[in-house]
Design an enzyme around this catalytic site. Structure first.
Site, PDB file in Angstrom:
ATOM      1  CD  GLU A 164      -2.790  -1.215   2.483  1.00  0.00           C
ATOM      2  OE1 GLU A 164      -2.631  -0.360   3.370  1.00  0.00           O
ATOM      3  OE2 GLU A 164      -3.677  -2.089   2.529  1.00  0.00           O
ATOM      4  CG  ASN A 205      -0.666  -7.034  -1.243  1.00  0.00           C
ATOM      5  OD1 ASN A 205      -1.267  -7.695  -2.100  1.00  0.00           O
ATOM      6  ND2 ASN A 205      -1.126  -6.895  -0.008  1.00  0.00           N
ATOM      7  CG  HIS A 245      -9.762  -5.620   1.304  1.00  0.00           C
ATOM      8  ND1 HIS A 245      -9.996  -6.751   2.066  1.00  0.00           N
ATOM      9  CD2 HIS A 245      -8.425  -5.408   1.348  1.00  0.00           C
ATOM     10  CE1 HIS A 245      -8.864  -7.189   2.562  1.00  0.00           C
ATOM     11  NE2 HIS A 245      -7.886  -6.395   2.146  1.00  0.00           N
ATOM     12  CD  GLU A 275      -4.499  -7.917   1.991  1.00  0.00           C
ATOM     13  OE1 GLU A 275      -5.356  -7.211   2.552  1.00  0.00           O
ATOM     14  OE2 GLU A 275      -3.284  -7.690   2.041  1.00  0.00           O
ATOM     15  CG  ASP A 277     -12.726  -8.625   2.527  1.00  0.00           C
ATOM     16  OD1 ASP A 277     -12.701  -7.691   1.712  1.00  0.00           O
ATOM     17  OD2 ASP A 277     -12.188  -8.544   3.646  1.00  0.00           O
TER      18      ASP A 277
HETATM   19  C1  XIL Z   1      -6.112  -5.792   8.556  1.00  0.00           C
HETATM   20  C2  XIL Z   1      -6.461  -6.894   9.537  1.00  0.00           C
HETATM   21  O1  XIL Z   1      -7.406  -7.749   8.936  1.00  0.00           O
HETATM   22  C3  XIL Z   1      -7.024  -6.309  10.815  1.00  0.00           C
HETATM   23  O2  XIL Z   1      -7.214  -7.324  11.789  1.00  0.00           O
HETATM   24  C4  XIL Z   1      -6.098  -5.231  11.365  1.00  0.00           C
HETATM   25  O3  XIL Z   1      -6.704  -4.617  12.477  1.00  0.00           O
HETATM   26  C5  XIL Z   1      -5.800  -4.194  10.295  1.00  0.00           C
HETATM   27  O4  XIL Z   1      -5.269  -4.839   9.158  1.00  0.00           O
HETATM   28  N1  XIL Z   1      -4.811  -4.493   3.809  1.00  0.00           N
HETATM   29  C6  XIL Z   1      -3.808  -5.277   4.322  1.00  0.00           C
HETATM   30  C7  XIL Z   1      -4.053  -6.054   5.546  1.00  0.00           C
HETATM   31  O5  XIL Z   1      -2.753  -5.409   3.699  1.00  0.00           O
HETATM   32  O6  XIL Z   1      -2.900  -6.229   6.311  1.00  0.00           O
HETATM   33  C8  XIL Z   1      -5.150  -5.470   6.384  1.00  0.00           C
HETATM   34  O7  XIL Z   1      -5.439  -6.356   7.458  1.00  0.00           O
HETATM   35  C9  XIL Z   1      -6.374  -5.225   5.531  1.00  0.00           C
HETATM   36  C10 XIL Z   1      -6.069  -4.259   4.430  1.00  0.00           C
END
Ligand code: XIL
Length: 361
Positions: A164, A205, A245, A275, A277
């Site tokens: 990020e 990422n 996400h 990741e 969802d």
């Molecule tokens: C999130 C976790 O799921 C949470 O439990 C934590 O509080 C914050 O981070 N992008 C990422 C992940 O790369 O590491 C993040 O994970 C979600 C967004």
């Protein structure tokens, strides 16, 4: 005492009952005659099907059963970030949660994605608020990568090396790495990651880069330009991780997503879904769960149409909604994962199963 021949009808009855109940199990799998785990399908498909593992859940019976049955790949939801590892101060590592994950992965023969080496978020205060120079921060980078490499050796299959970097069209000013070193911190991180993890796949990422419309296209363009630059500079990057996400009521272009990933492949880079969802606004209706299933199906189908040499990793950000980061991050939203609050499979789960079944058949 029952004579031996008298047992035959009993055995026949037991066998018949087992067959019948086996059919029930298969039928509960909705439109599919497969009642095994997704892991078996993923192995047959030649893909890494992964999930983020929550340290609080690992070891719980139901959670472990689902994890072992459906996934051949794991990543740490939090355990390998700087704050969980190093809240005790520089060099004072707390390996408890990451050790548990690595041990589980080894026992179950699962591949491990490291997450994440360099990020602006979830850093300990002594890192974010320290007074650093380029030289001292690069030294710290080396020290951290070396510590992980010494602890776990060759166990990492891949790493999210830089996570990020961008927000609002620019490098994040709040990143201690960017504000101290400048944008070359990214190439520096990849070079050092290659030294300490010579055999791991190394990724950039990010989120909102699936492409195809609006802001996800413009941010994907930024990451594309970064990838071109890193490759031109000879930085050892192997791929880009698309977090994904998503939100069900946002537009999503399947063809745009596929074309976006393809242009990274054309650069010779791997493209992993890292990741995924799909959050839904509460209260969640049955119709929305069906729409979510369809979106998961469309995304996985499009992903599997890409060449396997470059596109072989699909990771969900947790197993069940009980574990998900969504409710405490996106107020009023939930329901993003494949299993519900009670660890029961949702339509989304059957959607993933259907796509994998069709693919391996
Ligand atoms: C999130 C976790 O799921 C949470 O439990 C934590 O509080 C914050 O981070 N992008 C990422 C992940 O790369 O590491 C993040 O994970 C979600 C967004």
């Amino acid at each position: 005492m029952i004579k031996r021949f008298a047992l035959i009808p009993v055995l026949q009855f037991i066998l018949l009952s087992l067959l019948v109940s086996g059919c029930d199990v298969a039928q509960s799998g909705q439109n599919t005659d497969f009642s095994g785990g997704l892991r078996e399908l993923a192995d047959a498909a030649g893909i890494n099907l992964g999930t983020a593992v929550g340290a609080d859940y690992l070891g719980q019976t139901t959670y472990n059963r689902l994890l072992n049955m459906h996934f051949n790949h794991v990543t740490a939801e939090n355990a390998m970030k700087w704050h969980p590892l190093l809240s005790g101060g520089r060099g004072n590592y707390n390996w408890m949660d990451s050790d548990a994950l690595m041990q589980h992965a080894e026992n179950q023969d699962m591949r491990v994605r490291g997450h994440a080496l360099i990020w602006h978020s979830q850093n300990p205060g002594w890192l974010d608020n320290g007074s650093w120079t380029t030289a001292s921060l690069l030294e710290l980078m080396d020290e951290h990568f070396a510590a992980l490499s010494e602890r776990y050796g060759e166990a990492f299959y891949s790493w999210d090396v830089v996570n990020e970097a961008f927000n609002n069209g620019v490098h994040r000013p709040e990143s201690i790495w960017y504000s101290t070193i400048g944008e070359s911190y990214i190439a520096e991180a990849f070079t050092r990651a290659r030294t300490h993890f010579p055999d791991a796949r190394l990724y950039y990422n990010d989120y909102n880069i699936s492409g195809g419309y609006g802001w996800t296209q413009s941010k994907a363009d930024l990451v594309y330009d970064l990838a071109v630059q890193l490759l031109a500079d000879g930085a050892p990057i192997d791929g880009v991780g698309f977090q994904m996400h998503l939100q069900l009521d946002h537009d999503f272009s399947i063809s745009g997503f596929k074309a976006n990933l393809q242009r990274f492949i054309d650069l010779g880079l791997r493209v992993d879904v890292t990741e995924i969802d799909i959050r839904i606004e509460e209260p969640i209706s049955q119709a929305e769960l069906q729409q979510q299933k369809q979106l998961y199906k469309d995304i996985l189908t499009a992903y599997l149409e890409l060449p396997r040499e470059y596109a072989d990793t699909f990771i969900t950000w947790g197993i069940g909604d009980a574990q998900s980061w969504i409710p405490y991050t996106f107020s009023g939203y939930g329901g993003g994962l494949w299993f519900d609050e009670d660890w029961k499979p949702k339509p989304a789960f059957y959607g993933i199963e259907e796509v994998l079944l069709a693919y391996v058949e």
